[in-house]
Structure formats: C-alpha cells, structure tokens
Design an enzyme around this catalytic site. Sequence first.
Site, short mmCIF file in Angstrom:
data_model
loop_
_atom_site.label_atom_id
_atom_site.label_comp_id
_atom_site.label_asym_id
_atom_site.label_seq_id
_atom_site.Cartn_x
_atom_site.Cartn_y
_atom_site.Cartn_z
N GLY A 1 -59.45 -0.88 -102.25
CA GLY A 1 -59.26 0.55 -101.91
C GLY A 1 -59.89 0.89 -100.26
N GLY B 1 -59.38 3.46 -98.45
CA GLY B 1 -59.23 4.81 -98.17
C GLY B 1 -60.27 5.18 -97.16
N HIS B 2 -60.43 6.58 -97.38
CA HIS B 2 -61.74 7.07 -96.54
C HIS B 2 -63.04 6.57 -96.72
CE1 HIS B 2 -58.99 10.58 -96.86
NE2 HIS B 2 -59.13 11.12 -95.73
N VAL B 3 -63.56 6.09 -97.81
CA VAL B 3 -64.75 5.54 -97.90
C VAL B 3 -64.59 3.96 -97.68
CG1 VAL B 3 -66.86 5.06 -99.43
CG2 VAL B 3 -65.41 7.08 -99.77
N LYS C 1 -66.81 19.81 -111.17
CA LYS C 1 -65.60 19.02 -110.48
C LYS C 1 -64.08 19.53 -110.83
CE LYS C 1 -64.69 15.02 -108.23
NZ LYS C 1 -65.56 14.18 -107.26
P1 NAD Z 1 -58.90 7.78 -100.61
O1 NAD Z 1 -57.79 8.55 -101.59
O2 NAD Z 1 -59.14 8.25 -99.22
O3 NAD Z 1 -58.70 6.20 -100.89
C1 NAD Z 1 -58.43 5.60 -102.13
C2 NAD Z 1 -57.76 4.29 -101.74
O4 NAD Z 1 -57.54 3.70 -102.90
C3 NAD Z 1 -56.60 4.74 -101.09
O5 NAD Z 1 -56.13 3.85 -99.89
C4 NAD Z 1 -55.33 4.22 -102.29
O6 NAD Z 1 -54.10 3.83 -101.67
C5 NAD Z 1 -56.08 3.03 -102.87
N1 NAD Z 1 -55.88 2.83 -104.35
C6 NAD Z 1 -55.50 3.89 -105.12
N2 NAD Z 1 -55.28 3.36 -106.36
C7 NAD Z 1 -55.47 1.81 -106.18
C8 NAD Z 1 -55.46 0.68 -107.14
N3 NAD Z 1 -54.96 1.07 -108.48
N4 NAD Z 1 -55.72 -0.42 -106.54
C9 NAD Z 1 -56.16 -0.57 -105.26
N5 NAD Z 1 -56.23 0.78 -104.21
C10 NAD Z 1 -55.66 1.74 -105.11
O7 NAD Z 1 -60.23 8.26 -101.67
P2 NAD Z 1 -61.79 8.03 -101.09
O8 NAD Z 1 -62.20 9.22 -100.44
O9 NAD Z 1 -61.88 6.86 -100.05
O10 NAD Z 1 -62.65 7.85 -102.28
C11 NAD Z 1 -62.58 6.60 -103.07
C12 NAD Z 1 -63.14 6.55 -104.29
O11 NAD Z 1 -64.58 7.09 -104.17
C13 NAD Z 1 -62.76 7.54 -105.15
O12 NAD Z 1 -62.87 7.10 -106.70
C14 NAD Z 1 -63.63 8.92 -105.02
O13 NAD Z 1 -63.66 9.71 -106.25
C15 NAD Z 1 -64.96 8.08 -104.84
N6 NAD Z 1 -65.93 8.84 -104.15
C16 NAD Z 1 -65.43 9.32 -102.83
C17 NAD Z 1 -66.36 10.05 -102.02
C18 NAD Z 1 -66.18 10.57 -100.66
O14 NAD Z 1 -66.97 10.97 -99.91
N7 NAD Z 1 -65.04 10.56 -100.32
C19 NAD Z 1 -67.59 10.45 -102.53
C20 NAD Z 1 -68.09 9.91 -103.96
C21 NAD Z 1 -67.07 9.11 -104.50
#
Ligand code: NAD
Length: 355
Positions: free
Chosen positions: A180, A182-184, A81
């Site tokens: 959260g 976000g994307h996921v 990573k």
């Molecule tokens: P992202 O950055 O798109 O979304 C994260 C969201 O969390 C954002 O909307 C952000 O504003 C919010 N956030 C940040 N801090 C916060 C808090 N303290 N309280 C509430 N909300 C908060 O990221 P993502 O790609 O959706 O990934 C989310 C999590 O899943 C991460 O930990 C990432 O490592 C993990 N993950 C993602 C993937 C992937 O395919 N994108 C794969 C495996 C793991």
Amino acid sequence: MQSIFDRVQEMGHEQVVFCHDPNSGLNAIIAIHNTTLGPALGGTRVWNYGSHEDALIDALRLSRGMTYKNAISGLNIGGGKAVIIADPSMKSEALWRRYGRFVNSLNGKYITAEDVNTNTSDMEFVSLETKFVTGVPEYAGGSGDPSPFTARGVYMGMKASAKKAYGNDSLAGKKVLVQGAGHVGQYLIGHLVEEGAKVMVSDIDQAKLKSASEKYRSIEVVDNATIFDLDMDIYAPCALGATVNDETISKLKCSIIAGAANNQLADENIHGPQLVKKGILYGPDFLINAGGVINVSAELDGYNIGKVNSAVERIYQRTLDIYELAEKENTHPQAAAMIMAQKRIDDIAKMKSRM
Ligand code: NAD
C-alpha cells in the site's frame, strides 16, 4: 446475521448512529466505542462496502481499535470511528456538509478526522457545519495531513521491533515489503529508503506505484498477488485490515510485521498466538500507527508540534515495553497492548468514580 445489539454488547460499544440523507446520497455509520477517557475521536472512512453488514462490522472493529489506540498513547480521548458507504468518486461538498451536521448533532461526543479515502479538504467541508472535526488544512487553522506522523510512528515501532528481533534497531539492508503506497505508505517508504533498507512495494493502484517509484528510484515494485511468497525480513501492511490470516501466516517468511493498517490480524485471538508460534514478531497495529491521532488530537489542546513529535517518538519505547509485557504475561503482543490500554481506561474510570 448476529443481532446488532448482541454484537454491540459483545464489543462493548456505547452508541452506534446510522445517518441517512437522500439528497446528498449519504449513508454513514458512526460508532462510539468508549468515552471513559474523553470524547470519542477517530477518522471517517469512505468505502464501497459489499454489504451494509460489512460496513457495520468495519465501523465496530475500527472504533474499538481507536479506544485502545487513544488509551495506550496516553491521550485523553475515547474511541470512535465512522464509515461512509459510498464509492469515493461520489464524495461532494453537500455530502460532507450533511455528514458534518450529523457529527454536530452528537454535541462533541464524537470528533471526526480523515481516514482511508478522505483528506484535509473533505474535513474542511465538515468544519463548515461542526467544530467537532480535526485534521483540517493548516490554512484553515488545523494540523493538516496526519499521514507523515502515522508513518513516523510506524517507523519507530518497526525499529523497536528490529531491536527486539535482531538485537539492533538498524533497518539498513533489511528487506521490507510495504503493502500500500498511499498516504502513509509513501512517507514510510521515505524513512526506509533513507535508512538504507531494501524496499519492495505493492499496491492495486498502478498510479500510486508509479508515483512512489519516480520519487524513490531504489524501490522494487512487486506483484501484489504474490507478495506472501516473497522472501522478506519485515512485512509492513499499509493498505487495509485482516491481511494477517490463516492463509497468509502459512506463507509468510518474515521475522517482523509492523505496518500502518488498522486491524491487521483477521482474528487477534487466533492469529496473535499463531504468529508467536511461528516466531514472527508483531508490532501491535493500534500502538504503532497512533502518530496520526496523536497529531490531530493535539488540535483540541492548542497545537504544539514539539509535543506531538516527542509523543510520536515515544512509540519506540512503548513498543519495547509491550514486547516485555507480552513475555511476562505469557501472551502475544496484541493482547499485551490491549491489557495495557484497558488498564489505563479502568484506572481512570476508578479515579473518576471517586471524585
Ligand atoms: P490510503 O487510502 O491513502 O492508502 C491505501 C493504499 O492501499 C492505496 O494506495 C490503495 O490503492 C492501496 N490498497 C488498497 N487495497 C489494497 C490491496 N488489497 N493490496 C494492496 N494495496 C491496496 O490510506 P492511508 O491513509 O495511507 O492509510 C493506510 C492504512 O493505514 C489504512 O488501513 C488506514 O486505516 C491506516 N491508518 C492510516 C492513518 C493515517 O494517518 N492516514 C492513521 C492510522 C491508520
């Protein structure tokens, strides 16, 4: 501060690379944890860390998690990573291309992809400098955004957890808090709404909440500061890690924790057993959030969407298997998942040593 080498030895890393470029402002750490199963694959996170030590610890913890995630998912890749220490608004073509050159200098020992605050366009810039990158846009020959696959896998893990906890895997009517959007998180909300769950959503970014509630009218937006006081059946951490800790466990009133965030347990040796004691079923993060890496790693092998989808669906059965193993070994699910992942790594290492 514990010496870097003590820390690396304790966590079993093979190599940690510090990358600096004054022109583009790049400061990055690439952590390669274990390459027994193949080249280390894991995303690059951009975060404005409070200190360089915080960034290093994050890179070390996340890369170790990738080793277990890739192993338990049956992938022939190791764990790595990277983190870039920067405000996400500082991202630029030059920064990504310089970073791509650092990745390239490792000759394929580390393969990158997206993570928090990075996207397919960033990976496209990286791909101008190295072939050791996945998660590039579809129009550039990649598999695109991994998030829908991650969300689908989390949903599978959540349903398996419901089966274990309630005897039935239906999430209809269950109160689920997605932290959260976000994307996921957004894709996970979609699956939950479709199944008829009562979805509550929190985020620190109001724009994300607005976009989610415009898309899914039935969801309830809740105050992020008080989420652990809420009554819920399932807590789905989809923001950052370490949200399951002494303070939150004492408040949590759910029966299941199943989400996408990496390293949800602040300390797996303390909080894994604490959850068991409290009767909360924990879907191991690196097991149920593997959909994204299953998808991007397929780019290395001649991408086949059918194969990817069935590998993601298998997260359901694997989660049930882990709950069974945890009971058999008299341990918590995160430890059981680590046992299963480590066993595969050890078996393959032994097999290779005999060749
Ligand atoms: P992202 O950055 O798109 O979304 C994260 C969201 O969390 C954002 O909307 C952000 O504003 C919010 N956030 C940040 N801090 C916060 C808090 N303290 N309280 C509430 N909300 C908060 O990221 P993502 O790609 O959706 O990934 C989310 C999590 O899943 C991460 O930990 C990432 O490592 C993990 N993950 C993602 C993937 C992937 O395919 N994108 C794969 C495996 C793991």
